[in-house]
Design a protein around this motif. Structure first.
Motif, PDB file in Angstrom:
ATOM      1  N   LYS A 181       1.819  -8.296   1.810  1.00  0.00           N
ATOM      2  CA  LYS A 181       0.566  -8.079   2.525  1.00  0.00           C
ATOM      3  C   LYS A 181       0.727  -7.138   3.707  1.00  0.00           C
ATOM      4  O   LYS A 181       1.818  -6.945   4.240  1.00  0.00           O
ATOM      5  N   ALA A 182      -0.399  -6.574   4.088  1.00  0.00           N
ATOM      6  CA  ALA A 182      -0.549  -5.862   5.356  1.00  0.00           C
ATOM      7  C   ALA A 182      -1.975  -6.178   5.800  1.00  0.00           C
ATOM      8  O   ALA A 182      -2.924  -5.850   5.088  1.00  0.00           O
ATOM      9  N   GLY A 183      -2.117  -6.830   6.915  1.00  0.00           N
ATOM     10  CA  GLY A 183      -3.445  -7.237   7.368  1.00  0.00           C
ATOM     11  C   GLY A 183      -4.010  -8.307   6.460  1.00  0.00           C
ATOM     12  O   GLY A 183      -3.360  -9.312   6.189  1.00  0.00           O
ATOM     13  N   THR A 184      -5.202  -8.051   5.918  1.00  0.00           N
ATOM     14  CA  THR A 184      -5.877  -9.045   5.073  1.00  0.00           C
ATOM     15  C   THR A 184      -5.821  -8.685   3.590  1.00  0.00           C
ATOM     16  O   THR A 184      -6.525  -9.286   2.786  1.00  0.00           O
ATOM     17  N   VAL A 185      -4.995  -7.703   3.253  1.00  0.00           N
ATOM     18  CA  VAL A 185      -4.887  -7.271   1.859  1.00  0.00           C
ATOM     19  C   VAL A 185      -3.431  -7.291   1.409  1.00  0.00           C
ATOM     20  O   VAL A 185      -2.510  -7.311   2.225  1.00  0.00           O
ATOM     21  N   PHE A 186      -3.249  -7.281   0.080  1.00  0.00           N
ATOM     22  CA  PHE A 186      -1.908  -7.309  -0.489  1.00  0.00           C
ATOM     23  C   PHE A 186      -1.935  -6.615  -1.840  1.00  0.00           C
ATOM     24  O   PHE A 186      -2.992  -6.252  -2.355  1.00  0.00           O
ATOM     25  N   ASN A 187      -0.759  -6.458  -2.413  1.00  0.00           N
ATOM     26  CA  ASN A 187      -0.642  -6.059  -3.801  1.00  0.00           C
ATOM     27  C   ASN A 187       0.703  -6.521  -4.310  1.00  0.00           C
ATOM     28  O   ASN A 187       1.557  -6.948  -3.517  1.00  0.00           O
ATOM     29  N   LEU A 188       0.882  -6.440  -5.620  1.00  0.00           N
ATOM     30  CA  LEU A 188       2.153  -6.770  -6.235  1.00  0.00           C
ATOM     31  C   LEU A 188       2.952  -5.480  -6.385  1.00  0.00           C
ATOM     32  O   LEU A 188       2.433  -4.488  -6.900  1.00  0.00           O
ATOM     33  N   LEU A 226      11.556  -8.219   4.522  1.00  0.00           N
ATOM     34  CA  LEU A 226      10.353  -9.038   4.387  1.00  0.00           C
ATOM     35  C   LEU A 226      10.607 -10.447   4.891  1.00  0.00           C
ATOM     36  O   LEU A 226      11.734 -10.926   4.885  1.00  0.00           O
ATOM     37  N   THR A 227       9.513 -11.088   5.281  1.00  0.00           N
ATOM     38  CA  THR A 227       9.566 -12.473   5.714  1.00  0.00           C
ATOM     39  C   THR A 227       8.426 -13.218   5.023  1.00  0.00           C
ATOM     40  O   THR A 227       7.349 -12.643   4.798  1.00  0.00           O
ATOM     41  N   PRO A 228       8.621 -14.494   4.658  1.00  0.00           N
ATOM     42  CA  PRO A 228       7.553 -15.220   3.968  1.00  0.00           C
ATOM     43  C   PRO A 228       6.345 -15.459   4.866  1.00  0.00           C
ATOM     44  O   PRO A 228       6.485 -15.743   6.052  1.00  0.00           O
ATOM     45  N   LYS A 236       8.761  -7.442   8.343  1.00  0.00           N
ATOM     46  CA  LYS A 236       9.254  -8.072   9.574  1.00  0.00           C
ATOM     47  C   LYS A 236       8.865  -7.311  10.829  1.00  0.00           C
ATOM     48  O   LYS A 236       8.727  -7.900  11.891  1.00  0.00           O
ATOM     49  N   THR A 237       8.724  -5.998  10.746  1.00  0.00           N
ATOM     50  CA  THR A 237       8.431  -5.205  11.936  1.00  0.00           C
ATOM     51  C   THR A 237       7.147  -4.398  11.739  1.00  0.00           C
ATOM     52  O   THR A 237       6.694  -4.192  10.605  1.00  0.00           O
ATOM     53  N   TYR A 238       6.612  -3.912  12.837  1.00  0.00           N
ATOM     54  CA  TYR A 238       5.414  -3.082  12.775  1.00  0.00           C
ATOM     55  C   TYR A 238       5.676  -1.816  11.964  1.00  0.00           C
ATOM     56  O   TYR A 238       4.852  -1.406  11.143  1.00  0.00           O
ATOM     57  N   ARG A 295       3.822  -0.609   8.429  1.00  0.00           N
ATOM     58  CA  ARG A 295       3.186   0.683   8.158  1.00  0.00           C
ATOM     59  C   ARG A 295       3.659   1.231   6.815  1.00  0.00           C
ATOM     60  O   ARG A 295       2.885   1.867   6.093  1.00  0.00           O
ATOM     61  N   ARG A 296       4.916   0.982   6.465  1.00  0.00           N
ATOM     62  CA  ARG A 296       5.428   1.411   5.156  1.00  0.00           C
ATOM     63  C   ARG A 296       4.708   0.653   4.038  1.00  0.00           C
ATOM     64  O   ARG A 296       4.359   1.233   3.009  1.00  0.00           O
ATOM     65  N   ILE A 297       4.474  -0.649   4.253  1.00  0.00           N
ATOM     66  CA  ILE A 297       3.728  -1.444   3.275  1.00  0.00           C
ATOM     67  C   ILE A 297       2.299  -0.920   3.176  1.00  0.00           C
ATOM     68  O   ILE A 297       1.746  -0.787   2.078  1.00  0.00           O
TER      69      ILE A 297
END
Length: 74
Positions: A9-16, A27-29, A47-49, A53-55
């Motif tokens: 995820k990033a913010g309120t969205v995600f993808n596989l 990554l962190t759970p 884990k970091t800002y 941004r990469r995500i």
């Protein structure tokens, strides 16, 4: 097929994403699960800002799904 996919995820969205696309991004759970096409995935975040941004860039390239629409009910 879902064995190599990771929900990120990033913010309120995600993808596989394939694990290969996430190489070098720590990554962190997130502590929740999402369901896509009947398969449950644990949700992860960067884990970091800077890594977030990469995500976000990956989401821009591959599309995004609303976490709310795929959230596993407790």
């Amino acid at each position: 097929m879902g064995h190599d996919l990771v929900a990120v995820k990033a913010g309120t969205v995600f993808n596989l994403f394939d694990q290969g696309l996430l190489a070098g991004i720590p990554l962190t759970p997130e502590g929740v699960n999402v369901i896509v096409d009947g398969v449950t995935y644990p949700l992860w975040r960067a884990k970091t800002y800077e890594d977030s941004r990469r995500i976000d860039n990956l989401l821009d390239m591959y599309g995004e799904k609303s976490i709310r629409d795929h959230l596993e009910e407790p």
